[in-house]
Scaffold this motif. Structure first.
Motif, short mmCIF file in Angstrom:
data_model
loop_
_atom_site.label_atom_id
_atom_site.label_comp_id
_atom_site.label_asym_id
_atom_site.label_seq_id
_atom_site.Cartn_x
_atom_site.Cartn_y
_atom_site.Cartn_z
N GLN A 72 0.86 -1.18 0.00
CA GLN A 72 0.00 0.00 0.00
C GLN A 72 0.90 1.23 0.00
O GLN A 72 1.89 1.29 0.74
CB GLN A 72 -0.93 0.03 1.20
CG GLN A 72 -1.74 1.34 1.30
CD GLN A 72 -3.04 1.23 2.04
OE1 GLN A 72 -4.12 1.16 1.46
NE2 GLN A 72 -2.94 1.20 3.36
N TYR A 73 0.54 2.21 -0.83
CA TYR A 73 1.31 3.44 -0.94
C TYR A 73 0.44 4.60 -0.46
O TYR A 73 -0.66 4.83 -0.96
CB TYR A 73 1.77 3.66 -2.38
CG TYR A 73 2.76 2.60 -2.82
CD1 TYR A 73 2.32 1.37 -3.31
CD2 TYR A 73 4.13 2.82 -2.72
CE1 TYR A 73 3.22 0.39 -3.69
CE2 TYR A 73 5.04 1.86 -3.10
CZ TYR A 73 4.58 0.64 -3.58
OH TYR A 73 5.48 -0.33 -3.95
N LEU A 74 0.97 5.32 0.52
CA LEU A 74 0.23 6.43 1.12
C LEU A 74 0.94 7.75 0.84
O LEU A 74 2.15 7.86 1.02
CB LEU A 74 0.12 6.24 2.63
CG LEU A 74 -0.79 5.09 3.10
CD1 LEU A 74 -0.52 4.75 4.54
CD2 LEU A 74 -2.24 5.47 2.92
N CYS A 75 0.16 8.72 0.42
CA CYS A 75 0.66 10.07 0.17
C CYS A 75 0.27 10.95 1.35
O CYS A 75 -0.81 10.78 1.93
CB CYS A 75 0.06 10.60 -1.13
SG CYS A 75 0.52 12.29 -1.55
N ALA A 76 1.14 11.86 1.72
CA ALA A 76 0.86 12.77 2.84
C ALA A 76 1.35 14.17 2.50
O ALA A 76 2.21 14.35 1.64
CB ALA A 76 1.52 12.26 4.12
N THR A 77 0.82 15.15 3.21
CA THR A 77 1.24 16.54 3.02
C THR A 77 1.42 17.22 4.37
O THR A 77 0.85 16.78 5.38
CB THR A 77 0.21 17.35 2.22
OG1 THR A 77 -0.95 17.61 3.02
CG2 THR A 77 -0.21 16.63 0.95
#
Lengths: 114, 114
Positions: free
Chosen positions: A88-93
């Motif tokens: 699973q690939y999670l993007c964050a800011t």
């Protein structure tokens, strides 16, 4: 509404294919991150960006690459997918500046490479 | 380098019972500490954070956590759990000023029984 979008949410693909995972945000944040999360495991940082034209590798070595041409977008590309990329690939800011800011996460993309 | 240990892989509690999830960190200076929650198939949502000041921090959904420097701990508590609290909980430490790189624990899966 301020949010983080990841597409696709689920992807099943064969070995050797090139794939791009999209991450876009309307948070107005300068900093963006990609994490990899294997089932039942912790998240590992694989890429991050301070802003446009800035990209850095994270703590976990990854064969993926990223680009940051626009503030809102931080796509992740795998030139030739392999079963070991299944995760699973999670993007964050987070906000920019020199104070410590919390990270906000997108819903993730679950990638399966056959 | 910083590290995070969540000693409990899986915890089961009855609805209405109290909850404590353990988190121990390793870092030479005062860390930035976070608790995130992840529901199945979803991204991470921030429950609470500790940057400085009062060592007892309140978060969303009725959660609180206490920073204990002498024990290098940041345990998460809730006086009465609800069935909707069933999820994976991650403790994280941030220590790199300027880019907010987070190190996550392996997570604790919380199951609620009626």
């Amino acid at each position: 509404e301020a949010d983080i979008y990841q597409t696709p949410r689920y992807l099943v693909i064969g070995t050797g294919k090139k794939i791009t995972l999209e991450c876009s945000q309307t948070m107005g944040h300068d900093k963006m991150y990609w994490y990899q999360q294997d089932p039942g495991m912790e998240l590992h940082l694989i890429h991050y960006s301070y802003g446009v034209n800035s990209t850095e590798k994270g703590d976990l070595s990854s064969e993926s690459t990223v680009s940051r041409i626009r503030t809102e977008h931080f796509p992740l590309t795998l030139e030739s997918a392999r079963p070991s990329h299944t995760s699973q690939y999670l993007c964050a800011t987070s906000e920019g500046g020199w104070t410590y800011n919390e990270q906000f996460f997108g819903p993730g993309t679950r990638l399966t490479v056959l | 380098a910083q590290s995070v240990t969540q000693p409990d892989i899986h915890i089961t509690v009855s609805e209405g019972a109290s909850l404590e999830l353990r988190c121990n960190y390793s870092y030479g200076a005062t860390p930035y500490l976070f608790w995130y929650v992840q529901s199945p198939g979803q991204g991470l949502q921030l429950l609470l954070k500790y940057f400085s000041g009062d060592t007892l921090v309140q978060g969303i959904k009725g959660f609180e956590a206490e920073f204990k420097r002498s024990q290098s701990s940041f345990n998460l508590r809730k006086p009465s759990v609800h069935w909707s609290d069933a999820a994976e909980y991650f403790c994280a430490v941030g220590a790199n000023f300027g880019n907010e790189k987070l190190t996550f624990g392996t997570g604790t899966r919380l199951t609620i029984i009626p």
